[in-house]
Design a protein around this motif. Structure first.
Motif, PDB file in Angstrom:
ATOM      1  N   PRO A  86      -0.917 -16.810   5.801  1.00 48.02           N
ATOM      2  CA  PRO A  86      -2.382 -16.817   5.687  1.00 48.02           C
ATOM      3  C   PRO A  86      -2.903 -15.480   5.169  1.00 48.02           C
ATOM      4  N   ARG A  87      -3.978 -15.553   4.439  1.00 49.55           N
ATOM      5  CA  ARG A  87      -4.503 -14.365   3.758  1.00 49.55           C
ATOM      6  C   ARG A  87      -4.920 -13.279   4.747  1.00 49.55           C
ATOM      7  N   ASP A  88      -5.489 -13.654   5.883  1.00 56.27           N
ATOM      8  CA  ASP A  88      -5.945 -12.637   6.825  1.00 56.27           C
ATOM      9  C   ASP A  88      -4.772 -11.857   7.421  1.00 56.27           C
ATOM     10  N   LEU A  89      -3.631 -12.528   7.594  1.00 59.45           N
ATOM     11  CA  LEU A  89      -2.457 -11.836   8.120  1.00 59.45           C
ATOM     12  C   LEU A  89      -1.887 -10.884   7.076  1.00 59.45           C
ATOM     13  N   PHE A  90      -1.933 -11.287   5.826  1.00 54.52           N
ATOM     14  CA  PHE A  90      -1.494 -10.416   4.728  1.00 54.52           C
ATOM     15  C   PHE A  90      -2.367  -9.162   4.669  1.00 54.52           C
ATOM     16  N   GLU A  91      -3.667  -9.339   4.721  1.00 58.48           N
ATOM     17  CA  GLU A  91      -4.575  -8.193   4.628  1.00 58.48           C
ATOM     18  C   GLU A  91      -4.426  -7.265   5.819  1.00 58.48           C
TER      19      GLU A  91
END
Length: 433
Positions: free
Chosen positions: A400-405
């Motif tokens: 998920p994008r939030d975990l990447f960021e």
């Protein structure tokens, strides 16, 4: 257009493949076009980091020339498509070796830099990027950038671990390390639970260069495993082991890694290795790259392919987070026989987007079972997020994008160095372009 898959074989989107094999023509082939492209080596990334669906792939394996090697200093200059295997086999007889390599040597130099790969000796020698002295980077606007730790270091930090998004790596200079022989003195130690693993890991760093562990994630008796450690030996020259390379000849209709096969396979593997535990002299290829002896092993997961989930969490949260992830795996009824647990040393990464960081890393392969697999990953994501960890983009196909960021706090700094003419499935999924 050609269908191209990554190592996970989750899908095979169409690409326009452009072969790069003449350094004099690379600039004209990658600049001035109106389509987004991506450099592609051996395609050993598991997810979409090496794919550019419906776009251009610049195939770099034809850029495979060794340019210069100084046998007195161990300094090697080569094109980006050279395989790590070919470097190793050339220099080992001359008393040199690549300081850091991943679990396969069938990757290109450019791919190793772009993913800042790590090995079993992070606590001592860091990651691949720690030993790169210079990179020649071609931007899609035709600009050629020379960068290194002391030459335009910001460009270097963006490109090492930069997932191929800062430009096309066309050439690199690498510092090799001396070794007395191609042999390692190794030791294999069975352990019964995570407490024993961490005692072995912490107690081995001072005296052993290479440390790694296979863990049985389905044993149900405290996550037993096998801890392996090794040092290069000055053992007298002996005949190299015969290379008995096998090939997985076809894609079976269902995954061979399943509820019927996993538990007996893990038990058999553990008991076989336990019976041979202790000290041994082992050739470097057997110790570092056991899976390279089975070509196309990714086919065993069947037509739907497989995921690899690799995380790293800070050391202070490592024991609890690892136990929690293994608990979720057991609860789900899923499992892996390619399960690796190891620690990273107290070293800061050289790249803005490098995966290795001080902590504990767990890597597991899972056959693709659709929603059931994704549900497990969501539970594991929550554990990694709470522990302040990150997921390895080179292995990822669904983070998920939030975990990447959250996991890569230098992302906004990195974006200043992105090449607007380059895109990948991963970048569109996690960065938006």
């Amino acid at each position: 257009m050609r269908a191209v898959s990554s190592w996970g074989r989750l899908d095979a989107p169409l690409h326009r493949v452009v072969v790069l094999n003449d350094p004099a023509k690379v600039k004209s082939l990658v600049s001035g076009g109106d389509s987004l492209g991506l450099a592609h080596g051996m395609g050993r990334s598991y997810g979409d980091a090496c794919l550019n669906p419906e776009g251009i792939l610049w195939l770099t394996t034809g850029l495979d020339h060794l340019i210069a090697f100084d046998g007195s200093t161990g300094r090697l200059t080569c094109e980006a498509g050279v395989l790590l295997r070919d470097i190793q086999r050339l220099v080992i007889s001359r008393g040199w070796i690549l300081p850091v390599t991943p679990g396969t040597q069938l990757v290109t130099v450019g791919g190793a830099i772009a993913n800042d790969v790590h090995g079993k000796n992070h606590h001592l020698l860091g990651s691949f990027g720690d030993h790169v002295q210079r990179i020649k980077l071609l931007r899609t606007n035709g600009e050629m950038i020379d960068c290194g730790p002391h030459i335009q270091p910001d460009w270097f930090a963006a490109t090492v671990g930069g997932l191929g998004l800062t430009g096309i790596i066309v050439e690199a200079e690498i510092q090799l390390r001396r070794v007395a022989s191609p042999w390692l003195q190794t030791e294999t130690i069975p352990y019964g639970d995570l407490d024993e693993f961490f005692q072995l890991a912490d107690g081995s760093e001072a005296d052993w260069e290479h440390t790694v562990s296979w863990i049985d994630c389905v044993s149900g008796n405290g996550n037993r495993g096998l801890f392996m450690r090794g040092n290069f030996s000055d053992s007298e020259q002996r005949p190299e082991p015969k290379k008995r390379q096998l090939v997985m000849p076809f894609v079976p209709p269902i995954s061979l890694v399943n509820s019927l096969s996993l538990r007996p396979f893990n038990a058999a593997y553990y008991n076989l290795k336990k019976s041979k535990a202790g000290s041994a002299i082992v050739h470097y290829e057997s110790f570092f790259y056991p899976l390279d002896n089975l070509l196309e092993w990714n086919r065993m997961y069947g037509p739907k392919g497989f995921f690899q989930y690799q995380s790293v969490v800070p050391r202070e949260a490592g024991q609890d987070a690892t136990r929690a992830m293994l608990g979720e795996i057991a609860k789900s009824g899923e499992g892996s026989f390619l399960a690796v647990l190891k620690t990273f040393g107290n070293r800061q990464p050289v790249g803005m987007m490098s995966f290795p960081r001080p902590g504990v890393t767990l890597a597991l392969d899972f056959p693709n079972k659709g929603a059931k697999t994704h549900k497990l990953f969501e539970c594991m994501d929550a554990i990694v997020r709470e522990a302040g960890g990150r997921i390895y983009p080179a292995k990822d196909a669904r983070m998920p994008r939030d975990l990447f960021e959250a996991g890569y706090p230098r992302l906004h700094e990195f974006l200043k160095y992105r090449d607007p003419g380059i895109s990948s499935g991963l970048s569109r999924r996690l960065i938006g372009a």
